[in-house]
Motif scaffolding. Structure first.
Motif, PDB file in Angstrom:
ATOM      1  N   GLY A  34       0.501  -1.731   0.111  1.00  0.00           N
ATOM      2  CA  GLY A  34       0.035  -0.119   0.120  1.00  0.00           C
ATOM      3  C   GLY A  34       1.408   1.128  -0.169  1.00  0.00           C
ATOM      4  O   GLY A  34       1.803   1.359   0.207  1.00  0.00           O
ATOM      5  N   HIS A  35       0.392   2.461  -0.169  1.00  0.00           N
ATOM      6  CA  HIS A  35       0.641   3.400  -0.116  1.00  0.00           C
ATOM      7  C   HIS A  35       1.223   3.736   1.167  1.00  0.00           C
ATOM      8  O   HIS A  35       2.188   4.216   1.449  1.00  0.00           O
ATOM      9  N   SER A  36       0.260   3.828   2.227  1.00  0.00           N
ATOM     10  CA  SER A  36       0.388   3.836   3.487  1.00  0.00           C
ATOM     11  C   SER A  36       1.406   2.655   4.221  1.00  0.00           C
ATOM     12  O   SER A  36       1.381   1.674   3.339  1.00  0.00           O
ATOM     13  N   ASP A  37       1.215   2.808   5.273  1.00  0.00           N
ATOM     14  CA  ASP A  37       2.107   0.998   6.621  1.00  0.00           C
ATOM     15  C   ASP A  37       1.108  -0.260   5.537  1.00  0.00           C
ATOM     16  O   ASP A  37       0.809  -0.999   5.831  1.00  0.00           O
ATOM     17  N   GLY A  38       0.110   0.656   5.513  1.00  0.00           N
ATOM     18  CA  GLY A  38      -1.280  -1.399   4.559  1.00  0.00           C
ATOM     19  C   GLY A  38      -2.019  -1.709   5.405  1.00  0.00           C
ATOM     20  O   GLY A  38      -2.723  -2.059   5.998  1.00  0.00           O
ATOM     21  N   ASP A  39      -2.295  -0.526   6.588  1.00  0.00           N
ATOM     22  CA  ASP A  39      -2.871  -1.386   7.655  1.00  0.00           C
ATOM     23  C   ASP A  39      -4.737  -1.709   7.297  1.00  0.00           C
ATOM     24  O   ASP A  39      -5.245  -0.556   8.015  1.00  0.00           O
ATOM     25  N   VAL A  40      -4.808  -2.453   6.832  1.00  0.00           N
ATOM     26  CA  VAL A  40      -6.429  -2.549   5.875  1.00  0.00           C
ATOM     27  C   VAL A  40      -7.961  -2.155   7.264  1.00  0.00           C
ATOM     28  O   VAL A  40      -8.264  -2.313   6.860  1.00  0.00           O
ATOM     29  N   PRO A  64      -3.922   9.028  -1.786  1.00  0.00           N
ATOM     30  CA  PRO A  64      -2.937   8.342  -1.974  1.00  0.00           C
ATOM     31  C   PRO A  64      -2.039   9.078  -3.615  1.00  0.00           C
ATOM     32  O   PRO A  64      -0.221   8.288  -2.853  1.00  0.00           O
ATOM     33  N   SER A  65      -2.593  10.173  -3.874  1.00  0.00           N
ATOM     34  CA  SER A  65      -1.266  10.848  -4.558  1.00  0.00           C
ATOM     35  C   SER A  65      -0.732  11.728  -4.125  1.00  0.00           C
ATOM     36  O   SER A  65       0.091  12.419  -4.545  1.00  0.00           O
ATOM     37  N   ASP A  66      -1.908  12.163  -2.992  1.00  0.00           N
ATOM     38  CA  ASP A  66      -0.988  13.260  -2.379  1.00  0.00           C
ATOM     39  C   ASP A  66       1.078  12.785  -0.991  1.00  0.00           C
ATOM     40  O   ASP A  66       0.689  11.590  -0.735  1.00  0.00           O
ATOM     41  N   SER A  67       1.663  12.473  -1.665  1.00  0.00           N
ATOM     42  CA  SER A  67       3.079  12.223  -1.488  1.00  0.00           C
ATOM     43  C   SER A  67       2.837  12.179   0.353  1.00  0.00           C
ATOM     44  O   SER A  67       3.683  11.466   1.055  1.00  0.00           O
ATOM     45  N   THR A  68       2.404  13.248   1.015  1.00  0.00           N
ATOM     46  CA  THR A  68       2.269  13.353   2.088  1.00  0.00           C
ATOM     47  C   THR A  68       1.931  12.329   3.585  1.00  0.00           C
ATOM     48  O   THR A  68       2.384  12.269   4.833  1.00  0.00           O
ATOM     49  N   TRP A  69       1.038  11.049   2.669  1.00  0.00           N
ATOM     50  CA  TRP A  69       0.666   9.911   2.996  1.00  0.00           C
ATOM     51  C   TRP A  69       1.160   8.672   2.953  1.00  0.00           C
ATOM     52  O   TRP A  69       1.188   8.137   2.692  1.00  0.00           O
ATOM     53  N   LYS A  70       3.013   8.667   1.797  1.00  0.00           N
ATOM     54  CA  LYS A  70       3.524   7.847   1.719  1.00  0.00           C
ATOM     55  C   LYS A  70       3.542   7.153   3.088  1.00  0.00           C
ATOM     56  O   LYS A  70       3.931   7.909   3.796  1.00  0.00           O
TER      57      LYS A  70
END
Ligand code: MG
Length: 157
Positions: A34-40, A64-70
């Motif tokens: 996932g874009h984030s840590d993926g915690d579903v 997810p298009s915002d790199s802030t949430w990578k």
């Protein structure tokens, strides 16, 4: 007033990623991509709360298009969602969660996950329940390629 919300999420499982459920890491060779840590589970709980309160959805609030949430900590996102819900005057009555994956077994971690969610959402542990299911080896989830979560919540004010 009572409102009910439904949250759903699915993430692919990939080697080298952490398997996170509600902020608790389960030991397993694969984890959610996932874009984030993926915690579903954190994502599905967030969407259930946002849906019930009519405040949007997580894709809208944390695109997810915002790199802030990578690689974002999804429990931090959930706390942000909860703050918005609370700010609107809502209290959580209960959450019920279903985790669907072939492996790992969720039951040994159930109470740790309930406690983690309860702390983030400022409710007692008995307001939160969850169970693990398998997909009976059917479809992508059944082949161990993904983990899927459904959450219903009830909120009141
Ligand atoms: Mg997600």
């Amino acid at each position: 007033m009572l409102k009910v919300g439904l949250g759903y999420d699915i993430h692919r499982l990939k080697r080298g990623r952490r398997f996170l459920l509600g902020g608790v890491e389960l030991p397993f060779p694969k984890g959610e991509d996932g874009h984030s840590d993926g915690d579903v589970l954190a994502h599905a709980v967030s969407d259930a709360l946002l849906g019930a309160s009519g405040l949007g959805d997580i894709g809208e609030l944390f695109p997810p298009s915002d790199s802030t949430w990578k690689d974002a900590d999804s429990m931090a996102l959930l706390r942000d969602v909860f703050a918005r819900v609370k700010q609107s005057g809502w209290k959580i009555v209960n959450l019920d969660c279903v985790i669907i994956c072939e492996k790992p077994k969720v039951l040994p971690y159930r109470d740790a996950i309930r406690k983690s969610l309860a702390e983030a959402l400022e409710v007692s542990v008995d307001c939160i329940f969850l169970k693990g299911k398998t997909a009976e080896r059917l479809g992508a989830v059944g082949k161990g390629k993904a983990v899927e979560v459904y959450v219903v919540c009830l909120i009141e004010k």
